[in-house]
Design an enzyme around this catalytic site. Structure first.
Site, PDB file in Angstrom:
ATOM      1  N   ALA A 106       2.279   5.232  -7.726  1.00  0.00           N
ATOM      2  CA  ALA A 106       1.529   4.121  -8.325  1.00  0.00           C
ATOM      3  C   ALA A 106       2.158   3.639  -9.632  1.00  0.00           C
ATOM      4  O   ALA A 106       2.022   2.467  -9.988  1.00  0.00           O
ATOM      5  CB  ALA A 106       0.078   4.530  -8.559  1.00  0.00           C
ATOM      6  N   CYS A 129       5.569   1.686  -7.936  1.00  0.00           N
ATOM      7  CA  CYS A 129       5.379   0.589  -6.977  1.00  0.00           C
ATOM      8  C   CYS A 129       4.291  -0.368  -7.465  1.00  0.00           C
ATOM      9  O   CYS A 129       3.139   0.034  -7.632  1.00  0.00           O
ATOM     10  CB  CYS A 129       5.005   1.154  -5.606  1.00  0.00           C
ATOM     11  SG  CYS A 129       4.680  -0.130  -4.378  1.00  0.00           S
ATOM     12  N   THR A 150       0.922  -0.644  -5.423  1.00  0.00           N
ATOM     13  CA  THR A 150       0.134   0.581  -5.256  1.00  0.00           C
ATOM     14  C   THR A 150      -0.662   0.833  -6.526  1.00  0.00           C
ATOM     15  O   THR A 150      -0.129   0.725  -7.624  1.00  0.00           O
ATOM     16  CB  THR A 150       1.075   1.783  -4.983  1.00  0.00           C
ATOM     17  OG1 THR A 150       1.838   1.511  -3.809  1.00  0.00           O
ATOM     18  CG2 THR A 150       0.297   3.072  -4.794  1.00  0.00           C
ATOM     19  N   THR A 152       0.846  -1.187   0.000  1.00  0.00           N
ATOM     20  CA  THR A 152       0.000   0.000   0.000  1.00  0.00           C
ATOM     21  C   THR A 152       0.877   1.230   0.000  1.00  0.00           C
ATOM     22  O   THR A 152       2.082   1.137   0.215  1.00  0.00           O
ATOM     23  CB  THR A 152      -0.939   0.034   1.219  1.00  0.00           C
ATOM     24  OG1 THR A 152      -2.021   0.885   0.935  1.00  0.00           O
ATOM     25  CG2 THR A 152      -0.236   0.521   2.464  1.00  0.00           C
TER      26      THR A 152
END
Length: 188
Positions: free
Chosen positions: A165, A168, A171, A8
């Site tokens: 995002a 990663c 994410t 996350t």
């Protein structure tokens, strides 16, 4: 990271009269499977006066949210004290010590990062980030604050999370956002 649920990014920005907390919605099992893309990892506590986001095991995070709520009830209006009391419990309680989660909590006056080692950290530069994409979001947010000073807290948070995002794999761009507007009655 094994086969547990993880991954996350949570980011908090404090700029001008606003505090913005934003989190992605992806829940990943192991390193290969996205099991949910719309999880809500940012929420309001203490009758909406505090915003919080978590990274780590979902069940562990909800346990910590409940514990923090009880500490906030015992110490109303004292976010730092409630967080220190939670950190003490987290560090000394046999059950809590096994929890795998981190939290960012913020109110009108401050932002804090809590972790399982019992740390309560006030971040520098009014920016905090946790989770697998936290370092990417943190770097992007700090760069935007310095080099795009015309952007407000929400715009910085959203742009930084979009960058995280893209880098990663844990994410996504299904963001949940909570805002504290310190210029309104919300901060009274």
């Amino acid at each position: 990271m094994g086969t547990g649920f993880h991954g996350t990014t949570i980011l908090s920005i404090r700029k001008d009269d606003k505090v913005v907390m934003i989190g992605d919605g992806q829940v990943t099992m192991g390193n290969a499977v996205v099991v949910k893309s719309t999880a809500q990892k940012v929420k309001r506590l203490s009758n909406g006066k505090i915003i919080s986001g978590f990274a780590g095991s979902t069940a562990d995070a909800f346990t910590l949210f409940e514990r923090l709520e009880s500490k906030l009830e015992a110490h109303p209006g004292q976010l730092l004290r409630a967080c220190v009391e939670l950190a003490k419990d987290w560090r000394t309680d046999k059950f809590l010590r096994r929890l795998e989660a981190m939290m960012i909590v913020a109110d009108a006056r401050g932002t804090l990062i809590l972790n399982g080692a019992g740390d309560v950290i006030e971040p520098e530069d009014s920016v905090a980030a946790i989770g697998s994409g936290g370092n990417y979001a943190l770097a992007a947010a700090k760069a935007l604050i310095v080099h795009a000073s015309d952007l407000d807290a929400f715009q910085i948070a959203e742009a930084a999370m979009k960058i995280a995002a893209k880098i990663c794999v844990f994410t996504n761009e299904n963001f949940t956002v909570e805002v504290i507007d310190c210029a309104s009655k919300e901060c009274s």
